[in-house]
Scaffold this active site. Structure first.
Site, PDB file in Angstrom:
ATOM      1  N   CYS A   2       0.777  -1.014   0.087  1.00 17.15           N
ATOM      2  CA  CYS A   2       0.160  -0.157  -0.119  1.00 17.15           C
ATOM      3  C   CYS A   2       0.839   1.291   0.075  1.00 17.15           C
ATOM      4  O   CYS A   2       2.037   1.272   0.411  1.00 17.15           O
ATOM      5  CB  CYS A   2      -0.995   0.114   1.282  1.00 17.15           C
ATOM      6  SG  CYS A   2      -1.923  -1.370   1.511  1.00 17.15           S
ATOM      7  N   ARG A  27       1.600   1.300  -6.024  1.00 13.55           N
ATOM      8  CA  ARG A  27       1.691   0.409  -4.991  1.00 13.55           C
ATOM      9  C   ARG A  27       0.414  -0.270  -4.459  1.00 13.55           C
ATOM     10  O   ARG A  27       0.362  -1.255  -3.698  1.00 13.55           O
ATOM     11  CB  ARG A  27       2.269   1.201  -3.753  1.00 13.55           C
ATOM     12  CG  ARG A  27       3.668   1.763  -4.070  1.00 13.55           C
ATOM     13  CD  ARG A  27       3.973   2.597  -2.700  1.00 13.55           C
ATOM     14  NE  ARG A  27       4.226   1.550  -1.476  1.00 13.55           N
ATOM     15  CZ  ARG A  27       5.545   1.154  -1.209  1.00 13.55           C
ATOM     16  NH1 ARG A  27       6.368   1.412  -1.682  1.00 13.55           N
ATOM     17  NH2 ARG A  27       5.504   0.549  -0.254  1.00 13.55           N
ATOM     18  N   TRP A  74      -3.769  -1.862  -1.143  1.00 13.68           N
ATOM     19  CA  TRP A  74      -3.981  -3.266  -1.770  1.00 13.68           C
ATOM     20  C   TRP A  74      -4.406  -4.056  -0.752  1.00 13.68           C
ATOM     21  O   TRP A  74      -3.767  -4.165   0.124  1.00 13.68           O
ATOM     22  CB  TRP A  74      -2.370  -3.534  -2.305  1.00 13.68           C
ATOM     23  CG  TRP A  74      -2.574  -4.895  -3.138  1.00 13.68           C
ATOM     24  CD1 TRP A  74      -2.706  -5.150  -4.476  1.00 13.68           C
ATOM     25  CD2 TRP A  74      -2.336  -6.362  -2.765  1.00 13.68           C
ATOM     26  NE1 TRP A  74      -2.706  -6.158  -4.984  1.00 13.68           N
ATOM     27  CE2 TRP A  74      -2.353  -7.168  -3.736  1.00 13.68           C
ATOM     28  CE3 TRP A  74      -2.059  -6.966  -1.585  1.00 13.68           C
ATOM     29  CZ2 TRP A  74      -2.057  -8.447  -3.823  1.00 13.68           C
ATOM     30  CZ3 TRP A  74      -1.689  -8.352  -1.457  1.00 13.68           C
ATOM     31  CH2 TRP A  74      -1.937  -9.137  -2.316  1.00 13.68           C
ATOM     32  N   ASN A  98       0.276  -0.052   5.891  1.00 13.52           N
ATOM     33  CA  ASN A  98       0.906  -0.910   4.686  1.00 13.52           C
ATOM     34  C   ASN A  98       1.502  -2.020   5.827  1.00 13.52           C
ATOM     35  O   ASN A  98       2.360  -1.868   6.435  1.00 13.52           O
ATOM     36  CB  ASN A  98       1.847  -0.200   4.035  1.00 13.52           C
ATOM     37  CG  ASN A  98       2.525  -0.960   3.071  1.00 13.52           C
ATOM     38  OD1 ASN A  98       2.191  -2.130   2.742  1.00 13.52           O
ATOM     39  ND2 ASN A  98       3.807  -0.635   2.655  1.00 13.52           N
ATOM     40  N   GLY A  99       1.008  -3.319   5.185  1.00  8.73           N
ATOM     41  CA  GLY A  99       1.510  -4.323   5.457  1.00  8.73           C
ATOM     42  C   GLY A  99       0.442  -5.163   6.226  1.00  8.73           C
ATOM     43  O   GLY A  99      -0.945  -5.246   6.006  1.00  8.73           O
ATOM     44  N   GLU A 479       9.442 -15.362 -18.727  1.00 12.30           N
ATOM     45  CA  GLU A 479       9.205 -14.083 -18.343  1.00 12.30           C
ATOM     46  C   GLU A 479       8.080 -13.338 -19.463  1.00 12.30           C
ATOM     47  O   GLU A 479       7.146 -12.511 -19.264  1.00 12.30           O
ATOM     48  CB  GLU A 479      10.307 -13.086 -18.521  1.00 12.30           C
ATOM     49  CG  GLU A 479      10.263 -11.583 -18.852  1.00 12.30           C
ATOM     50  CD  GLU A 479       9.645 -10.981 -17.559  1.00 12.30           C
ATOM     51  OE1 GLU A 479       9.439  -9.617 -17.580  1.00 12.30           O
ATOM     52  OE2 GLU A 479       9.523 -11.467 -16.510  1.00 12.30           O
ATOM     53  N   LYS A 483       4.585 -11.734 -18.512  1.00 16.63           N
ATOM     54  CA  LYS A 483       4.180 -10.186 -19.011  1.00 16.63           C
ATOM     55  C   LYS A 483       2.760 -10.555 -19.572  1.00 16.63           C
ATOM     56  O   LYS A 483       1.775  -9.456 -19.377  1.00 16.63           O
ATOM     57  CB  LYS A 483       5.206  -9.799 -19.888  1.00 16.63           C
ATOM     58  CG  LYS A 483       6.375  -9.283 -19.354  1.00 16.63           C
ATOM     59  CD  LYS A 483       6.123  -7.981 -18.700  1.00 16.63           C
ATOM     60  CE  LYS A 483       7.291  -7.924 -17.575  1.00 16.63           C
ATOM     61  NZ  LYS A 483       7.512  -8.488 -16.535  1.00 16.63           N
ATOM     62  N   GLU A 486       0.202 -11.034 -17.042  1.00 16.76           N
ATOM     63  CA  GLU A 486       0.132  -9.782 -15.898  1.00 16.76           C
ATOM     64  C   GLU A 486      -1.086  -8.900 -16.613  1.00 16.76           C
ATOM     65  O   GLU A 486      -1.683  -8.161 -15.644  1.00 16.76           O
ATOM     66  CB  GLU A 486       1.419  -9.124 -15.658  1.00 16.76           C
ATOM     67  CG  GLU A 486       2.427  -9.787 -14.744  1.00 16.76           C
ATOM     68  CD  GLU A 486       3.686  -9.262 -14.238  1.00 16.76           C
ATOM     69  OE1 GLU A 486       3.709  -9.066 -13.288  1.00 16.76           O
ATOM     70  OE2 GLU A 486       4.298  -8.846 -15.404  1.00 16.76           O
ATOM     71  N   HIS A 502       6.763 -33.627 -23.833  1.00 12.94           N
ATOM     72  CA  HIS A 502       6.889 -34.419 -22.679  1.00 12.94           C
ATOM     73  C   HIS A 502       5.540 -33.879 -22.211  1.00 12.94           C
ATOM     74  O   HIS A 502       5.413 -33.708 -20.859  1.00 12.94           O
ATOM     75  CB  HIS A 502       7.992 -34.051 -21.833  1.00 12.94           C
ATOM     76  CG  HIS A 502       9.294 -34.637 -22.552  1.00 12.94           C
ATOM     77  ND1 HIS A 502       9.538 -35.861 -22.542  1.00 12.94           N
ATOM     78  CD2 HIS A 502      10.354 -34.174 -23.097  1.00 12.94           C
ATOM     79  CE1 HIS A 502      10.683 -36.335 -23.166  1.00 12.94           C
ATOM     80  NE2 HIS A 502      11.134 -35.058 -23.262  1.00 12.94           N
ATOM     81  N   LYS A 602       2.935  -2.863  -7.198  1.00 11.09           N
ATOM     82  CA  LYS A 602       4.470  -3.037  -7.753  1.00 11.09           C
ATOM     83  C   LYS A 602       5.429  -3.423  -6.680  1.00 11.09           C
ATOM     84  O   LYS A 602       5.987  -4.366  -6.910  1.00 11.09           O
ATOM     85  CB  LYS A 602       4.788  -1.497  -8.114  1.00 11.09           C
ATOM     86  CG  LYS A 602       6.235  -1.364  -8.534  1.00 11.09           C
ATOM     87  CD  LYS A 602       6.389  -1.863  -9.841  1.00 11.09           C
ATOM     88  CE  LYS A 602       7.736  -1.875 -10.443  1.00 11.09           C
ATOM     89  NZ  LYS A 602       7.804  -2.423 -11.600  1.00 11.09           N
TER      90      LYS A 602
END
Length: 607
Positions: A2, A27, A74, A98-99, A479, A483, A486, A502, A602
């Protein structure tokens, strides 16, 4: 996770708090709120969803006051509703947080038994009740906070505003970053330097366990033992222009295009072009004694670690293990003597990675950190800081931080190889020359943006997408898939190309695009062979290669993306560009929120 902003001002603060939140929205953006104190009355405005909703609320119902705190959330405990949005007001106490308070349940039960009534589902409200209860028992705000902080277990950054104190903010941090800022007759606090960029350039970073008492004329910092301490006041180095999109549509697009410059800036710190050698910062240990490397990171940064494994083992002949940070401590890893532990993080505050770093240090492991924020917790705690110089990265999906991390990882691999006696001068010279070429090659890759945009509409129609690569291009396939997931919300997976037969090849049909990363070189033929196996079963292939590779294998692809011919060492740095641009343009074509994708934030500062 946050974002927090606080202002002790000489003029109205609501608009400035809102601007601070705009710089912190990366954030978290599940909800947002602002609280101010005016004529002894605490008042607040909160709104569910993105910050624009709070802006509309403030336009309809302005908030007066020259002192206030603000928050963009968040969600962790409690759904992202207005009732759960911060700030929370309990009696004379207003709080933003935050946390995660890990022991909130027994604390909440204790408070309910004491007759306290809760209005939200959050762990944050527990802290407000605890402090308010201490105030009701006759303690001062400072003493109330000091008595409550030791009872909180977990990770937090907290700011308090009190109805009876028009010249006081109290802030505390444990496991989550917090910064204080110094002004002229005003003082400030924020989650990071970005929050304060439009307010002041004079800041101090609180250390782990610190808490601070702010008035308009002073900032007094205490450590976790409640002893007064001094924290160095430094220039923030962040201006509002640095966190502006400029003429780009999105921060992600801007940051993709910044890569030639920031990779060059990063390499300048590690290369000596005249001597044609790689240099690391001074260190208190000898790399020649390293017998094993353990790389720990999360998300995109973990793929940097996987590519680093290829480079370190190839050049230095030192065994490397790469761990996802959230699993590292819990598998009780064997940490042998003469191990170099390497953490990789853009923010330097990623909770799982920070915990892994501390676990390694507790077991006597020498540590290095590839980190973009030199004032972060990790940067201060590692034995060797290897800074990237990407500048502020606001887009949630990491782009320029990734390529700068790769540049530093390459420098570390080469330096370790030289220290171990596995790399001669001529070989190092050749490597340096190739690294110097990387920024120009990235720029050449960006020149193909328009053709990537043109074919993105085809991928945007897919429900599932597969990415293939061999060697260091395998982590790059992971990656690329990340992306796409996301920011476009398309299900995507990355595979080592030899693993297709496989199992994953069962997914192939003409509705599943296959993105193949295949620069010409020693692994090209094997990758193309696996690609052709998929094409024989109806796969629609997008081949990303150089002119030579496209000439040899691009004929049956539904689309091709041409890259410059580069040395295998810098191939992952250069080929990162097309997978970033592809994800970006697919997301734009689908109309998703590129910079603020759903459910993400983020900086992940909670486990």
């Amino acid at each position: 996770m946050c974002g927090i902003v606080g202002i002790l001002g000489t003029s109205e603060v609501a608009d400035r708090l809102f601007e601070g939140l705009k710089r912190l929205e990366y954030r978290g953006y599940d909800s947002a709120g602002i609280a101010t104190l005016h004529d002894g009355v605490l008042d607040r405005r909160r709104a569910e969803g993105k910050l624009v909703n709070l802006g509309k609320r403030l336009a309809e119902e302005p908030l007066p006051g020259t002192i206030g705190i603000a928050h963009t959330r968040w969600a962790t405990h409690g759904a992202p509703t207005e009732d759960n949005a911060h700030p929370h007001i309990v009696g004379d106490v207003t709080i933003v947080h935050n946390g995660i308070i890990e022991n909130f349940k027994p604390l909440r039960d204790e408070l309910i038994a004491d007759g306290r009534v809760f209005n939200s589902q959050t762990d944050t409200e527990v802290v407000a009740h605890l402090v308010d209860r201490e105030l009701q028992r006759g303690k001062s705000p400072q003493d109330a906070v000091a008595s409550v902080l030791p009872r909180l277990h977990g990770a937090f950054a907290i700011a308090f505003l009190f109805a009876s104190e028009p010249d006081l903010l109290i802030a505390a941090r444990l496991g989550a970053p917090l910064t204080v800022g110094y002004g002229d007759g005003e003082n400030y606090l924020g989650s990071d330097a970005h929050a304060l960029a439009g307010l002041t350039q004079k800041i101090a970073y609180l250390d782990e366990g610190d808490w601070a008492v702010l008035t308009r004329q002073s900032i007094q910092v205490f450590d976790r033992e409640n002893r007064p301490v001094t924290r160095e006041v430094v220039p923030s180095g962040v201006s509002p222009a640095m966190i502006d999109k400029g003429n780009h549509r999105h921060f992600m697009q801007k940051e993709i295009y910044e890569q030639p410059v920031v990779v060059a800036q990063t390499l300048q710190s590690y290369l000596r072009p005249v001597e044609e050698m790689v240099a690391l910062p001074d260190m208190d240990f000898d790399l020649a004694g390293v017998e094993r490397v353990a790389i720990v990171a999360c998300g995109t940064a973990s793929y940097v670690g996987m590519i680093g494994k290829y480079w370190i083992e190839q050049f230095a002949r030192v065994p490397v293990e790469v761990d996802v940070a959230s699993e590292f401590r819990y598998r009780d890893p064997v940490l042998l003597p003469n191990t170099l532990g390497v953490v990789v993080s853009q923010s330097g505050e990623t909770a799982d990675t920070l915990a892994a770093l501390r676990h390694m240090k507790e077991h006597g492991v020498t540590t290095a950190g590839i980190i973009n924020v030199p004032t972060s917790s990790m940067a201060r705690e590692v034995d060797l800081l290897l800074s990237t110089h990407a500048g502020p990265e606001i887009g949630v999906a990491s782009t320029k931080a990734f390529t700068c991390q790769l540049a530093v990882m390459a420098a570390l691999a080469v330096n370790l190889a030289r220290a171990k006696g596995k790399l001669g001068g001529d070989e190092e010279t050749e490597i340096v020359r190739h690294l110097v070429e990387a920024p120009a090659s990235i720029n050449a890759a960006l020149a193909h943006d328009a053709e990537i945009e043109a074919m993105a509409h085809t991928i945007a129609q897919a429900r599932d997408v597969l990415y293939l690569g061999r060697g260091p291009d395998y982590p790059l396939a992971l990656e690329g898939a990340l992306k796409l997931k996301e920011i476009s919300y398309i299900h995507a997976e990355g595979y080592a190309s030899g693993e297709m037969k496989h199992g994953p090849i069962a997914l192939i049909d003409d509705n599943v695009p296959l993105i193949v990363l295949a620069p010409s070189g020693p692994l090209f033929d094997k990758t193309v062979s696996n690609m052709q196996e998929a094409q024989a079963r109806g796969a629609r292939v997008v081949l990303i290669s150089d002119a030579e590779g496209l000439k040899l294998a691009g004929e049956d692809a539904v689309a091709t993306i041409e890259m410059p011919k580069v040395h295998p060492l810098i191939s992952p740095i250069v080929y990162a560009v097309p997978v970033q641009l592809l994800a970006y343009h697919v997301a734009v074509a689908k109309g998703t929120d590129v910079d603020q994708p759903r459910n993400l934030a983020k900086s992940v500062t909670v486990e």
